[in-house]
Design a protein around this motif. Structure first.
Motif, PDB file in Angstrom:
ATOM      1  N   GLY A 170       0.652  -1.320   0.095  1.00  0.00           N
ATOM      2  CA  GLY A 170       0.355   0.005   0.264  1.00  0.00           C
ATOM      3  C   GLY A 170       0.937   1.339   0.191  1.00  0.00           C
ATOM      4  O   GLY A 170       0.372   2.453  -0.998  1.00  0.00           O
ATOM      5  N   ALA A 171       2.402   1.308   0.831  1.00  0.00           N
ATOM      6  CA  ALA A 171       2.663   2.424   0.459  1.00  0.00           C
ATOM      7  C   ALA A 171       3.668   3.338  -0.368  1.00  0.00           C
ATOM      8  O   ALA A 171       3.500   3.816  -0.857  1.00  0.00           O
ATOM      9  N   VAL A 172       3.702   2.042  -1.655  1.00  0.00           N
ATOM     10  CA  VAL A 172       4.304   1.859  -2.574  1.00  0.00           C
ATOM     11  C   VAL A 172       3.542   1.976  -4.020  1.00  0.00           C
ATOM     12  O   VAL A 172       3.653   2.824  -3.969  1.00  0.00           O
ATOM     13  N   ALA A 296      10.857   4.678  -3.097  1.00  0.00           N
ATOM     14  CA  ALA A 296       9.257   3.408  -2.913  1.00  0.00           C
ATOM     15  C   ALA A 296      10.642   2.206  -2.003  1.00  0.00           C
ATOM     16  O   ALA A 296       9.547   1.139  -1.536  1.00  0.00           O
ATOM     17  N   SER A 297      10.957   1.511  -2.786  1.00  0.00           N
ATOM     18  CA  SER A 297      11.130  -0.080  -2.084  1.00  0.00           C
ATOM     19  C   SER A 297      12.357  -0.152  -0.756  1.00  0.00           C
ATOM     20  O   SER A 297      11.966  -0.284   0.208  1.00  0.00           O
ATOM     21  N   ALA A 298      12.277   1.780  -0.749  1.00  0.00           N
ATOM     22  CA  ALA A 298      13.141   1.668   1.395  1.00  0.00           C
ATOM     23  C   ALA A 298      11.904   2.713   1.570  1.00  0.00           C
ATOM     24  O   ALA A 298      12.255   1.346   2.687  1.00  0.00           O
ATOM     25  N   THR A 299      10.673   2.588   1.293  1.00  0.00           N
ATOM     26  CA  THR A 299       9.424   2.931   2.011  1.00  0.00           C
ATOM     27  C   THR A 299       8.968   1.422   2.550  1.00  0.00           C
ATOM     28  O   THR A 299       8.533   1.816   3.387  1.00  0.00           O
ATOM     29  N   ALA A 300       9.459   1.133   1.368  1.00  0.00           N
ATOM     30  CA  ALA A 300       8.838  -0.936   2.035  1.00  0.00           C
ATOM     31  C   ALA A 300       9.008  -1.127   2.592  1.00  0.00           C
ATOM     32  O   ALA A 300       8.397  -2.147   3.926  1.00  0.00           O
TER      33      ALA A 300
END
Ligand SMILES: Nc1ncnc2c1ncn2[C@@H]1O[C@H](COP(=O)(O)OP(=O)(O)OP(=O)(O)O)[C@@H](O)[C@H]1O
Ligand SMILES: [Mg+2]
Lengths: 379, 289
Positions: A170-172, A296-300
């Motif tokens: 969802g975050a990504v 996005a990868s970091a946030t995931a």
């Protein structure tokens, strides 16, 4: 053809300290040296691979790697169960007691590697964003990406009550949707730095309100886990986090490095870059895409950890004293910063989320940056 | 240089002999504008090979627009720019950049960039993934800095230089690109007279060394002195073309700039010297003293 030349060629690494005679007034700083591999005998100027290596950049990279190693060793050694450094080394290389192995390889190593990888992704992504927007404030946390990711995660946590993986997804999605919205809103006859930042701040403010509303509506339980996610944390990150993030880096970092020299040219302005043969729109689009994918990868993996994407490129730029995206140095600086922050966070008995540490550092840094920009007479 | 200079493709565009045969750079039927509104309408122009062409005209008449279109930076609404006989917008951008360089009006550099770093970025069209910095790059940068007298400044930060020094550095960057054709948009703005002359002398040296130069200039007298081919523009169209001595007349200047003036011979060079007519009070003061 290239392979044939490569095989028959000798390796000729000539270190030249300066391309031009040293300046008279200013003490000559460390000049880049030219490295040529596969130079053909008797044909100067022809080589298969040639590039410029800045000695200063090499020193900075070495120092950052050393700092990363020290932080890693300390991270693996300290905690509620102390492992002496000598045992840490033995355990990492496959030896050591069962308990040490469990503590280090099952608990501390994946968390450390996640911190390093997430930090590198944030640093490199921030470098791309700042280069494209030509502004030190142009990082994913300022231009709305993180807020959008938070909205996506909050929707999953409070409305769908999803799992951790669903929250990450969802975050990504939220971050990507926000980035796309900001990009298209800012796009009027091409995307320009300040407009990107201003639109991003506007969209971010809007989404903050949405996030606040979602939190108020949520049950106490949901609100608590949402708040923990929102601040960004590395607690309990196992090997299942390391793999995907490493994979993302393996693809995205080379891509970032590949476009970084062209981005250095793009910083000279659109007209000049077109005159130098750049496909400006394509390059800007690619850079933003790679930057968003890194963020996005970091946030995931860790939630919206602030400050790292903002400051790592600036730290890299000051250390290397080189204008331009400095992608790889930024990645290293980001890795060191996040791993260092997580080490600091773990010193608190209650186990502080790493996002709290970076947010405190970030607030101070942002205030300093803004006051500097102001004094320089910039808006 | 690049192996692709002067390809003699007989493009059947049906043009006269003068457009592509003797001119590496020319434009036909050019209509250029912003947001669909034309600024330049149906313009034909060619740049004589080996010339020092200067474009003059009032503010906002479309000089920069023309230069940017000739350099493939701006796409025309209609019409074609030809480089070496080929439509420039159909050529790969890097290939164009190895033959033709552009120094735009008022370029801005990123914070904290050094002179050497900036000049080196001019080599971009000659580099690729593997050959990121070759001997040829190094030599081009060294030569460009020597030609512009910026060698001493190599390690200085651009923000710390004077306007004249900065302009020379930008020229060095354009020179490092090593193109046979160089388009310069107001290379002398913000410079005092001595530095304007210095930059133009540098341009004259480059021209003498065989480069084709196209520059936008605002000082008519310097333009007449240095140009061997003058293009005067008015409202997006060409008002006059030719040798300065032949085209610069009081009528043309009145027409292009709306400025009544006298034109006399420059005592130094014999080229036209444009002297604006003075309003009465000034004239009386001058004659009484
Ligand atoms: N990016 C742009 N968007 C919209 N209109 C533009 C743009 N650039 C230039 N124009 C308009 O096109 C016209 C011609 O501009 P151009 O910059 O070519 O003039 P110029 O002859 O170079 O003037 P100057 O001597 O002031 O540099 C002007 O009316 C200007 O307002
Ligand atoms: Mg102009």
């Amino acid at each position: 053809m290239r392979a044939r030349i490569g095989m028959s060629a000798r390796i000729d690494m000539r270190a030249r300290i300066s391309t031009v005679p040293a300046g008279s007034g200013r003490a000559a700083r460390l000049r880049p040296v030219t490295v040529r591999i596969g130079a053909k005998r008797g044909r100067p100027g022809r080589s298969v691979i040639s590039f410029r290596l800045s000695l200063r950049a090499c020193l900075v990279i070495a120092a950052l790697v050393a700092a990363g190693l020290v932080i890693s060793a300390l991270t693996l050694s300290t905690g509620s169960y102390h492992v002496p450094l000598s045992d840490v080394v033995r355990t990492v290389f496959g030896d050591g007691s069962t308990l040490d192995r469990f503590i280090i390889t099952r608990l501390r190593e994946p968390r450390l590697l996640t911190a390093l990888a997430v930090g590198a992704a944030l640093g490199a992504g921030g470098a791309l964003f700042q280069s494209v927007s030509r502004n030190p404030l142009g990082s994913p946390d300022i231009i709305g990406f993180d807020t959008g990711a938070a909205t996506g995660a909050l929707i999953v946590i409070t409305l769908i009550h999803g799992t951790a993986a669903q929250t990450a997804a969802g975050a990504v999605l939220g971050g990507l949707a926000t980035a796309a919205a900001v990009y298209f809103l800012a796009m009027r006859h091409g995307v320009h730095g300040y407009r990107l930042i201003l639109v991003g701040i506007g969209v971010g403010a809007l989404l903050s309100a949405v996030n606040g509303y979602l939190l108020i509506r949520a049950s106490e339980n949901d609100a608590q886990s949402a708040a923990l996610w929102l601040i960004g944390s590395l607690n309990g990150r196992g090997w299942d986090y390391v793999g995907p993030e490493a994979l993302a880096l393996a693809v995205l970092l080379p891509a970032a490095w590949w476009i970084s020299r062209a981005l250095g040219v793009l910083e000279l302005g659109d007209d000049l870059s077109r005159g130098l043969g750049l496909r400006v729109e394509w390059l800007r689009g690619t850079a933003l895409l790679v930057g968003v994918a890194l963020a996005a990868s970091a946030t995931a993996a860790a939630g919206p950890v602030g400050f790292v994407a903002l400051s790592a490129p600036q730290i890299a730029r000051r250390l290397t004293a080189t204008a331009g995206p400095n992608t790889l140095t930024s990645a290293l600086a980001g890795a060191v910063l996040l791993a260092g922050s997580d080490l600091a966070a773990q010193q608190f008995p209650t186990g502080l989320p790493v996002g709290v540490v970076t947010a405190v550092l970030g607030g101070l840094y942002l205030a300093w940056l803004l006051s500097r920009e102001w004094r320089k007479g910039r808006p | 240089m690049s192996p692709d200079t002067n390809t003699d493709t007989s493009t059947s565009t049906g043009m006269g002999t003068d457009s592509t045969d003797r001119h590496r750079l020319s434009a036909r039927n050019l209509t250029v504008g912003y947001h669909g509104k034309p600024v330049i309408d149906e313009l034909d122009v060619h740049i004589p090979d080996g010339s020092f062409t200067v474009i003059v005209g009032a503010n906002g008449c479309g000089k920069s627009t023309l230069l940017r279109t000739l350099a493939r930076v701006l796409s025309p609404l209609r019409g074609t720019v030809f480089l070496d006989g080929e439509p420039i917008h159909a050529l790969p951008p890097k290939q164009v950049a190895r033959r033709l360089g552009l120094l735009p009006q008022g370029p801005v550099a990123p914070d904290g960039i050094t002179v050497l770093d900036l000049v080196a970025r001019g080599r971009h069209p000659h580099q690729n993934l593997l050959s990121r910095w070759s001997e040829a790059d190094e030599r081009a940068v060294r030569d460009a800095m020597a030609a512009t007298d910026t060698t001493e400044l190599a390690d200085a930060y651009l923000d710390e230089l004077s306007g004249g020094q900065r302009q020379r550095v930008w020229l060095a960057m354009a020179l490092a690109q090593e193109t046979g054709i160089l388009l310069l948009d107001e290379p002398t703005t913000f410079l005092d007279l001595a530095h304007q002359v210095e930059v133009l002398n540098l341009c004259a040296r480059l021209h003498a060394a065989g480069r084709t130069l196209v520059a936008v200039l605002h000082d008519l007298n310097l333009a007449c002195r240095y140009a061997d081919h003058l293009i005067a523009m008015r409202d997006g169209a060409i008002a006059a073309v030719g040798r300065p001595g032949e085209v610069v007349t009081p009528e043309l200047i009145e027409d292009v700039f709306g400025l009544p003036c006298r034109v006399i011979d420059d005592p130094e060079t014999g080229t036209p010297l444009v002297i604006p007519l003075a309003p009465n009070p000034l004239r009386q003061e001058a004659s009484s003293s």
